[in-house]
Design a protein around this motif. Structure first.
Motif, PDB file in Angstrom:
ATOM      1  N   PRO A  60      42.493  74.600  65.681  1.00 42.74           N
ATOM      2  CA  PRO A  60      42.582  75.103  67.053  1.00 42.74           C
ATOM      3  C   PRO A  60      42.454  73.974  68.070  1.00 42.74           C
ATOM      4  O   PRO A  60      42.014  72.872  67.744  1.00 42.74           O
ATOM      5  CB  PRO A  60      41.387  76.043  67.147  1.00 42.74           C
ATOM      6  CG  PRO A  60      40.403  75.459  66.195  1.00 42.74           C
ATOM      7  CD  PRO A  60      41.211  74.878  65.064  1.00 42.74           C
ATOM      8  N   ILE A  61      42.816  74.272  69.305  1.00 48.84           N
ATOM      9  CA  ILE A  61      42.574  73.342  70.410  1.00 48.84           C
ATOM     10  C   ILE A  61      41.124  73.536  70.834  1.00 48.84           C
ATOM     11  O   ILE A  61      40.666  74.662  70.983  1.00 48.84           O
ATOM     12  CB  ILE A  61      43.530  73.629  71.578  1.00 48.84           C
ATOM     13  CG1 ILE A  61      44.982  73.397  71.152  1.00 48.84           C
ATOM     14  CG2 ILE A  61      43.188  72.764  72.776  1.00 48.84           C
ATOM     15  CD1 ILE A  61      45.998  73.801  72.194  1.00 48.84           C
ATOM     16  N   THR A  62      40.404  72.437  71.023  1.00 54.47           N
ATOM     17  CA  THR A  62      38.996  72.526  71.365  1.00 54.47           C
ATOM     18  C   THR A  62      38.747  71.971  72.755  1.00 54.47           C
ATOM     19  O   THR A  62      39.175  70.867  73.071  1.00 54.47           O
ATOM     20  CB  THR A  62      38.151  71.734  70.350  1.00 54.47           C
ATOM     21  OG1 THR A  62      38.426  72.222  69.044  1.00 54.47           O
ATOM     22  CG2 THR A  62      36.675  71.875  70.639  1.00 54.47           C
ATOM     23  N   ILE A  63      38.064  72.768  73.576  1.00 49.61           N
ATOM     24  CA  ILE A  63      37.622  72.322  74.899  1.00 49.61           C
ATOM     25  C   ILE A  63      36.104  72.307  74.862  1.00 49.61           C
ATOM     26  O   ILE A  63      35.478  73.292  74.484  1.00 49.61           O
ATOM     27  CB  ILE A  63      38.137  73.246  76.010  1.00 49.61           C
ATOM     28  CG1 ILE A  63      39.658  73.183  76.054  1.00 49.61           C
ATOM     29  CG2 ILE A  63      37.534  72.865  77.347  1.00 49.61           C
ATOM     30  CD1 ILE A  63      40.283  74.038  77.112  1.00 49.61           C
ATOM     31  N   SER A  64      35.516  71.163  75.230  1.00 45.83           N
ATOM     32  CA  SER A  64      34.065  71.002  75.175  1.00 45.83           C
ATOM     33  C   SER A  64      33.503  70.794  76.573  1.00 45.83           C
ATOM     34  O   SER A  64      34.107  70.114  77.395  1.00 45.83           O
ATOM     35  CB  SER A  64      33.701  69.793  74.309  1.00 45.83           C
ATOM     36  OG  SER A  64      34.268  69.917  73.030  1.00 45.83           O
ATOM     37  N   VAL A  65      32.341  71.380  76.819  1.00 49.64           N
ATOM     38  CA  VAL A  65      31.609  71.172  78.070  1.00 49.64           C
ATOM     39  C   VAL A  65      30.238  70.619  77.658  1.00 49.64           C
ATOM     40  O   VAL A  65      29.481  71.299  76.962  1.00 49.64           O
ATOM     41  CB  VAL A  65      31.440  72.486  78.864  1.00 49.64           C
ATOM     42  CG1 VAL A  65      30.658  72.231  80.137  1.00 49.64           C
ATOM     43  CG2 VAL A  65      32.794  73.102  79.173  1.00 49.64           C
ATOM     44  N   ASN A  66      29.940  69.379  78.071  1.00 50.33           N
ATOM     45  CA  ASN A  66      28.661  68.788  77.668  1.00 50.33           C
ATOM     46  C   ASN A  66      27.561  69.163  78.659  1.00 50.33           C
ATOM     47  O   ASN A  66      27.793  69.890  79.626  1.00 50.33           O
ATOM     48  CB  ASN A  66      28.780  67.276  77.476  1.00 50.33           C
ATOM     49  CG  ASN A  66      29.098  66.515  78.732  1.00 50.33           C
ATOM     50  OD1 ASN A  66      29.025  67.046  79.836  1.00 50.33           O
ATOM     51  ND2 ASN A  66      29.443  65.254  78.577  1.00 50.33           N
ATOM     52  N   ALA A  67      26.367  68.654  78.415  1.00 48.02           N
ATOM     53  CA  ALA A  67      25.199  69.022  79.225  1.00 48.02           C
ATOM     54  C   ALA A  67      25.347  68.601  80.682  1.00 48.02           C
ATOM     55  O   ALA A  67      24.765  69.214  81.570  1.00 48.02           O
ATOM     56  CB  ALA A  67      23.944  68.402  78.620  1.00 48.02           C
TER      57      ALA A  67
END
Length: 152
Positions: A75-82
């Protein structure tokens, strides 16, 4: 009528025909044992190193009791960090670019699976904004990634 003194047939005086070796001549055989040894060592090195090379954006995922999903494709992954920074796969992007970048890399169109990974201390508003932008772009197959709870 002209017969050579060394025997018949023009073998050039060699005994035993084609396969014979002369003293002090070069051996034209390839020893493949060292090649196989080197290839096996490289295979082991790559088998050990490959899982370590799949690092992504470092995120402390929240823990839930949900089961893992079975998936056939990546899948395409979108990450949001702290800190609220948004990453598409491993590239940092701005929130306004999310829809355009997703449409550019989606191989199966709007049916592409998109996973949103968010740090457990990431601002809820940033995560909600990212998910709203993905949905507004027309993608419907969106999932949140979590870790399974460890029973203590």
């Amino acid at each position: 009528m002209g017969m050579s003194a060394g025997g018949g047939g023009g073998s050039g005086g060699r005994r035993g025909g084609r396969g014979g070796r002369r003293k002090g001549g070069a051996i034209s055989e390839i020893n493949v044992t060292p090649l196989v040894d080197v290839m096996l060592v490289l295979l082991i090195i790559f088998m050990v190193a490959a899982p370590m090379m799949t690092v992504g954006v470092p995120i402390d995922l929240p823990q839930t009791s949900a089961n893992a999903l079975n998936s056939d494709t990546q899948p395409i992954t979108i990450s949001v960090n702290a800190n609220g920074q948004i990453h598409l796969q491993e590239t940092e992007i701005q929130a306004a670019e999310v829809a355009d970048k997703l449409q550019a890399i989606a191989t199966t169109g709007y049916n592409e699976r998109i996973f949103v990974r968010a740090d457990s201390v990431a601002a809820y508003g940033v995560v909600a904004d990212v998910m709203a932008r993905i949905q507004a772009a027309g993608f419907k197959n969106i999932g949140l990634v979590t870790q399974q709870k460890q029973d203590n």
